[in-house]
Design an enzyme around this catalytic site. Structure first.
Site, short mmCIF file in Angstrom:
data_model
loop_
_atom_site.label_atom_id
_atom_site.label_comp_id
_atom_site.label_asym_id
_atom_site.label_seq_id
_atom_site.Cartn_x
_atom_site.Cartn_y
_atom_site.Cartn_z
N GLU A 245 0.88 -1.17 0.00
CA GLU A 245 0.00 0.00 0.00
C GLU A 245 0.91 1.21 0.00
O GLU A 245 1.59 1.49 0.99
CB GLU A 245 -0.92 -0.02 1.22
CG GLU A 245 -2.16 0.86 1.04
CD GLU A 245 -1.86 2.34 1.20
OE1 GLU A 245 -1.78 3.03 0.17
OE2 GLU A 245 -1.68 2.79 2.34
N CYS A 279 -1.88 8.98 2.61
CA CYS A 279 -1.70 8.52 1.23
C CYS A 279 -2.86 8.93 0.34
O CYS A 279 -2.68 9.14 -0.87
CB CYS A 279 -1.50 7.01 1.20
SG CYS A 279 -2.88 6.06 1.90
#
Length: 478
Positions: A245, A279
């Site tokens: 990720e 993110c």
């Protein structure tokens, strides 16, 4: 109620030197933590592998009970853990509360995962029983980041444990308590048997050792795209399954029919929440030309009105960036963008780790703060005139994590979202969102696809076996 005292818990094999955990808001020492080295990883993995076999053999209801108790303990010790998130990671209290809430749900969802069906009956060309069975992979290596340390560790640790695995966790050294030792103390208090969770704070060395240890078949990594490439390369040479990720540079598209007040609120939140250190942060504001000038003016006014400061001692909207290096990185990107022709409409300055919310205009494909993930509170704004142009701008670039579209016509928003490849899309919301039961992951250089949430957790942390059962041994030609 007995405190968890997460800073005093540590895995039994950690033997490295002590180091200071620093409060980013003040540079004060919060606590001292013992760091792990490569030999500590080897010892932890061996102990975890030995403990895992009996854990996997336990009834699923027993594993589920441990995860439920862990969730209950997160609620009971919320004040203690929120303070650690505020002081160690620079979170404002609201962000810390949100993170704790998601972490609690991660435990409860993992508890439910433990008792879900483990396979299905298959048809077969032969007269026999054929079925699939999910089995634990063994030891899962988890490498977690600093920005949402509790939840980004727990979203791998909790489902991996629930499915019968042991875990070796390497938190970011800057958030070793809230991203690591707190989980060790939490699961110890919840009744997790010894050696099923090892927490190994430290720099790159213990992480590298996790990647090459032959008894760790699965790695779950959350962090930057640059580091993720290195993780994937090393793990690939050792044929490890790796769940990545990584970074993002997510677009928020404001269409011509948007409610501008709502769009501005969403846009400001998407970029400035937790100082942009997420993110899924809104890294690109794509605004229809009919709204562009007003959007820029009002977004800049919002940015100028936000209070930046110490979230533990003052009432602020934004806290500090995690350290001096991150502050330098953000400021260098802003300066490089101005040198390339961008115009600062708000912010662009900092006082130590406190970076002012920044709005940039005059950006194009080559503007550094527009083309790259900034990981700071910077909002580049760019106009478009047609849906085709908006789709092309949003789809451009290597990232593909999240997308937000603001419009009064939800069907139109859905049609536009289908033209833009991202792992997550929100119609009439900004780009930041996380729920424990929802699949989470990105495309392109944002990661290797969905690997957290619901069924994705089972795919990530189990092996799927094919099993057949014949009543008698069939005859064969030889």
């Amino acid at each position: 109620m007995t405190p968890l005292h997460p800073m005093t818990w540590q895995s039994p094999v950690v033997t490295g030197p002590w180091y200071d955990v620093i409060e980013p808001a003040t540079d004060a020492v919060l606590t001292r933590v013992r760091s792990a080295g490569p030999s500590d990883v080897t010892a932890s993995v061996a102990r975890a592998a030995a403990a895992q076999r009996s854990w996997a053999a336990r009834p699923a209801a027993d594993r589920a009970a441990v995860l439920r108790r862990a969730g209950d303990l997160l609620v009971a010790h919320g004040d203690e853990l929120r303070e650690w998130l505020v002081r160690e990671s620079g979170s404002v209290p609201g962000k810390a509360h949100f993170e704790l809430s998601v972490a609690t749900q991660e435990c409860y969802e993992a508890a439910a995962l433990a008792t879900r069906p483990t396979g299905q009956v298959l048809s077969s060309t032969a007269p026999r029983l054929a079925y699939t069975q999910r089995v634990p992979v063994g030891v899962v290596g988890v490498i977690a980041p600093f920005n949402a340390p509790l939840v980004l560790s727990l979203r791998s640790v909790a489902p991996a444990l629930a499915l019968g695995n042991a875990v070796v966790l390497k938190p970011d050294p800057r958030t070793a308590v809230s991203g690591g030792l707190a989980l060790g103390a939490l699961f110890h208090a919840a009744g997790l048997p010894t050696d099923l969770l090892h927490v190994l704070p430290g720099g790159p060395d213990p992480g590298r050792q996790l990647l090459v240890d032959p008894h760790v078949p699965v790695i779950s990594f959350t962090g930057s795209t640059r580091t993720g490439r290195s993780v994937a390369e090393t793990a690939g040479r050792h044929l490890k399954r790796t769940h990545l990720e990584l970074g993002g540079n997510s677009a928020l598209i404001v269409l011509d029919d948007a409610d501008l007040e709502a769009a501005l609120s969403a846009g400001a939140w998407g970029t400035f929440f937790h100082q942009g250190q997420i993110c899924m942060t809104t890294g690109r504001h794509l605004v229809h030309a009919s709204h562009y000038e007003e959007y820029v003016e009002r977004l800049a006014a919002k940015a100028d009105a936000l209070i930046v400061g110490d979230p533990h001692r003052d009432k602020v909207h934004l806290g500090p960036l995690i350290d001096r290096e991150q502050t330098r990185t953000v400021h260098d990107l802003v300066k490089a963008s101005v040198a390339a022709g961008a115009v600062i409409r708000a912010g662009g300055t900092h006082d130590g780790p406190y970076y002012r919310p920044t709005v940039l205009t005059g950006v194009d494909d080559d503007t550094p703060a527009y083309a790259q993930e900034v990981f700071g509170p910077v909002a580049p704004v760019r106009p478009f005139t047609t849906l085709d142009e908006a789709a092309a701008l949003a789809a451009a670039g290597p990232y593909g994590l999240s997308l937000g579209i603001i419009t009064r016509d939800a069907a139109r928003g859905r049609e536009l979202a289908e033209r833009i490849p991202t792992g997550i899309a929100h119609i009439n919301d900004q780009t930041v969102g996380d729920e424990a039961l929802a699949p989470f992951g990105g495309t392109g250089v944002s990661g290797t696809g969905t690997r957290f949430g619901g069924d994705a957790n089972a795919d990530a942390f189990t092996e799927l076996r094919w099993i057949t059962v014949d009543a008698d041994v069939p005859a064969h030609p030889f």
